[in-house]
Design a protein around this motif. Structure first.
Motif, PDB file in Angstrom:
ATOM      1  N   SER A  86       0.814  -1.217   0.000  1.00  0.00           N
ATOM      2  CA  SER A  86       0.000   0.000   0.000  1.00  0.00           C
ATOM      3  C   SER A  86       0.849   1.269   0.000  1.00  0.00           C
ATOM      4  O   SER A  86       0.433   2.288  -0.562  1.00  0.00           O
ATOM      5  N   GLN A  87       2.039   1.230   0.597  1.00  0.00           N
ATOM      6  CA  GLN A  87       2.890   2.425   0.631  1.00  0.00           C
ATOM      7  C   GLN A  87       3.484   2.768  -0.734  1.00  0.00           C
ATOM      8  O   GLN A  87       4.094   3.825  -0.897  1.00  0.00           O
ATOM      9  N   ASN A  88       3.297   1.884  -1.708  1.00  0.00           N
ATOM     10  CA  ASN A  88       3.783   2.146  -3.058  1.00  0.00           C
ATOM     11  C   ASN A  88       2.710   2.718  -3.980  1.00  0.00           C
ATOM     12  O   ASN A  88       3.017   3.170  -5.081  1.00  0.00           O
ATOM     13  N   VAL A  89       1.458   2.691  -3.533  1.00  0.00           N
ATOM     14  CA  VAL A  89       0.333   3.088  -4.382  1.00  0.00           C
ATOM     15  C   VAL A  89      -0.103   4.510  -4.046  1.00  0.00           C
ATOM     16  O   VAL A  89      -0.572   4.784  -2.926  1.00  0.00           O
ATOM     17  N   TYR A  90       0.067   5.416  -5.016  1.00  0.00           N
ATOM     18  CA  TYR A  90      -0.348   6.814  -4.861  1.00  0.00           C
ATOM     19  C   TYR A  90      -1.186   7.216  -6.062  1.00  0.00           C
ATOM     20  O   TYR A  90      -1.065   6.637  -7.147  1.00  0.00           O
ATOM     21  N   GLY A  93       0.643   7.833  -9.261  1.00  0.00           N
ATOM     22  CA  GLY A  93       1.515   6.807  -9.823  1.00  0.00           C
ATOM     23  C   GLY A  93       2.084   5.857  -8.793  1.00  0.00           C
ATOM     24  O   GLY A  93       1.892   6.028  -7.582  1.00  0.00           O
ATOM     25  N   LEU A  94       2.790   4.869  -9.285  1.00  0.00           N
ATOM     26  CA  LEU A  94       3.433   3.862  -8.439  1.00  0.00           C
ATOM     27  C   LEU A  94       4.763   4.409  -7.931  1.00  0.00           C
ATOM     28  O   LEU A  94       5.605   4.859  -8.719  1.00  0.00           O
ATOM     29  N   VAL A  95       4.971   4.392  -6.620  1.00  0.00           N
ATOM     30  CA  VAL A  95       6.203   4.886  -6.005  1.00  0.00           C
ATOM     31  C   VAL A  95       7.069   3.683  -5.633  1.00  0.00           C
ATOM     32  O   VAL A  95       6.647   2.828  -4.847  1.00  0.00           O
ATOM     33  N   GLY A 126      -6.435   0.311   6.007  1.00  0.00           N
ATOM     34  CA  GLY A 126      -5.564   1.271   6.671  1.00  0.00           C
ATOM     35  C   GLY A 126      -5.804   2.715   6.310  1.00  0.00           C
ATOM     36  O   GLY A 126      -6.775   3.082   5.638  1.00  0.00           O
ATOM     37  N   GLY A 127      -4.870   3.555   6.723  1.00  0.00           N
ATOM     38  CA  GLY A 127      -4.980   4.993   6.530  1.00  0.00           C
ATOM     39  C   GLY A 127      -4.905   5.432   5.085  1.00  0.00           C
ATOM     40  O   GLY A 127      -5.331   6.544   4.757  1.00  0.00           O
ATOM     41  N   SER A 128      -4.355   4.591   4.206  1.00  0.00           N
ATOM     42  CA  SER A 128      -4.245   4.970   2.793  1.00  0.00           C
ATOM     43  C   SER A 128      -5.375   4.378   1.959  1.00  0.00           C
ATOM     44  O   SER A 128      -5.298   4.375   0.729  1.00  0.00           O
ATOM     45  N   ILE A 129      -6.439   3.895   2.615  1.00  0.00           N
ATOM     46  CA  ILE A 129      -7.557   3.304   1.893  1.00  0.00           C
ATOM     47  C   ILE A 129      -8.099   4.296   0.861  1.00  0.00           C
ATOM     48  O   ILE A 129      -8.242   5.485   1.128  1.00  0.00           O
ATOM     49  N   VAL A 144       1.132  -8.268  -5.765  1.00  0.00           N
ATOM     50  CA  VAL A 144       0.642  -7.369  -4.717  1.00  0.00           C
ATOM     51  C   VAL A 144       0.386  -8.146  -3.430  1.00  0.00           C
ATOM     52  O   VAL A 144       0.200  -9.364  -3.450  1.00  0.00           O
ATOM     53  N   ASN A 145       0.359  -7.410  -2.315  1.00  0.00           N
ATOM     54  CA  ASN A 145       0.011  -8.064  -1.048  1.00  0.00           C
ATOM     55  C   ASN A 145      -1.483  -7.916  -0.776  1.00  0.00           C
ATOM     56  O   ASN A 145      -2.240  -7.400  -1.613  1.00  0.00           O
ATOM     57  N   GLN A 146      -1.916  -8.353   0.394  1.00  0.00           N
ATOM     58  CA  GLN A 146      -3.347  -8.421   0.681  1.00  0.00           C
ATOM     59  C   GLN A 146      -3.985  -7.065   0.920  1.00  0.00           C
ATOM     60  O   GLN A 146      -5.216  -6.962   1.000  1.00  0.00           O
ATOM     61  N   HIS A 147      -3.195  -6.015   1.031  1.00  0.00           N
ATOM     62  CA  HIS A 147      -3.728  -4.679   1.276  1.00  0.00           C
ATOM     63  C   HIS A 147      -3.994  -3.905  -0.018  1.00  0.00           C
ATOM     64  O   HIS A 147      -4.481  -2.776   0.033  1.00  0.00           O
ATOM     65  N   VAL A 148      -3.668  -4.509  -1.157  1.00  0.00           N
ATOM     66  CA  VAL A 148      -3.820  -3.849  -2.455  1.00  0.00           C
ATOM     67  C   VAL A 148      -4.711  -4.703  -3.351  1.00  0.00           C
ATOM     68  O   VAL A 148      -4.457  -5.890  -3.545  1.00  0.00           O
TER      69      VAL A 148
END
Length: 259
Positions: A86-90, A93-95, A126-129, A144-148
């Motif tokens: 999730s910290q890569n998804v903005y 774009g993809l970070v 989470g907070g970036s939902i 991807v992991n389970q949060h994406v």
């Protein structure tokens, strides 16, 4: 501090403007003179004639997320297959500056969550939902992991880029917020995502709107990045002045406050 505050205000205003014109484009189109009709959805309002309001699931071939590999972070490698979290998804774009990797062997156990070109990614916990990005790399090798969540559209009826803009617009962001009402945990499930109501213009119009928004958002994002760099420079200057003053490197004995 005053200069930093002014820059922060400019950044916030640009982000609000970005959100508003995306929302306008994906619900009203680009032609202000087009005949309009009632969408029959109160919170969407009027839409152009020839557009429809439908559930997202009708226009997708996949709505699903990944998982954490057995062993968790212990199985991450220095290179290999991108493992998107999730910290890569903005929204812009993809970070990848904080990207993890998994081996091809681990990736083969997770083929159902392999990412392909034109997939739309959506953070579901989470907070970036609600944060989302479009995969534009034709040769991407990623999972991807389970949060994406991966949302894969039927390309003959729903343009992936247009879908991404709908997700970051208030159109779907408001539906995400509504799903969280009364919940103690920030989380979306696949059934909720499939029930999201989206606008469906003709495919050619979807593509034209997406191209227009690509150009507009790139300019705004560039301006925001420039302002953020100015803000960082000012913060560094502030810290330098404080440090040099309290260590005696700047002589302030003759300084008098401005009246």
């Amino acid at each position: 501090d005053a200069s930093i505050s002014a820059i922060n205000t400019q950044i916030d205003d640009l982000k609000s403007y970005r959100q508003s014109f995306i929302s306008e484009a994906v619900t009203k189109g680009l032609n202000p003179n087009v005949p309009m009709k009632d969408s029959c959805v109160e919170w969407i309002g009027r839409i152009p004639e020839g557009w429809e309001i439908k559930r997202l699931s009708l226009f997708t071939t996949k709505i699903g997320s990944g998982k954490t590999p057995t062993g968790g972070a212990q199985v991450y490698t220095e290179d290999g297959v991108l493992f998107i979290r999730s910290q890569n998804v903005y929204n812009n774009g993809l970070v990848t500056n904080d990207i993890a990797y998994i081996s091809e062997e681990v990736n083969r156990t997770m083929l159902n969550s392999k990412v392909v070109h034109q997939d739309v990614l959506l953070n579901i916990t989470g907070g970036s939902i609600g944060r989302s990005c479009l995969i534009t790399d034709e040769n991407i090798n990623a999972n991807v992991n389970q949060h994406v969540c991966i949302i894969r559209s039927k390309k003959n009826v729903l343009d992936s880029s247009f879908l991404h803009y709908q997700i970051v617009a208030s159109l779907i962001q408001n539906q995400i917020k509504a799903c969280q009402t009364g919940s103690n945990r920030e989380e979306l499930n696949f059934e909720q995502i499939g029930k999201f109501m989206i606008t469906i213009p003709p495919l050619s119009e979807q593509q034209a709107i997406a191209s227009y928004l690509d150009e507009k958002t790139q300019k705004i994002d560039s301006t925001i990045s420039s302002l953020e760099a100015q803000r960082d420079d000012l913060n560094a200057l502030k810290q330098s002045i404080i440090s040099e003053t309290v260590t005696g490197k700047i002589d302030v004995r003759d300084w008098k406050p401005n009246k």
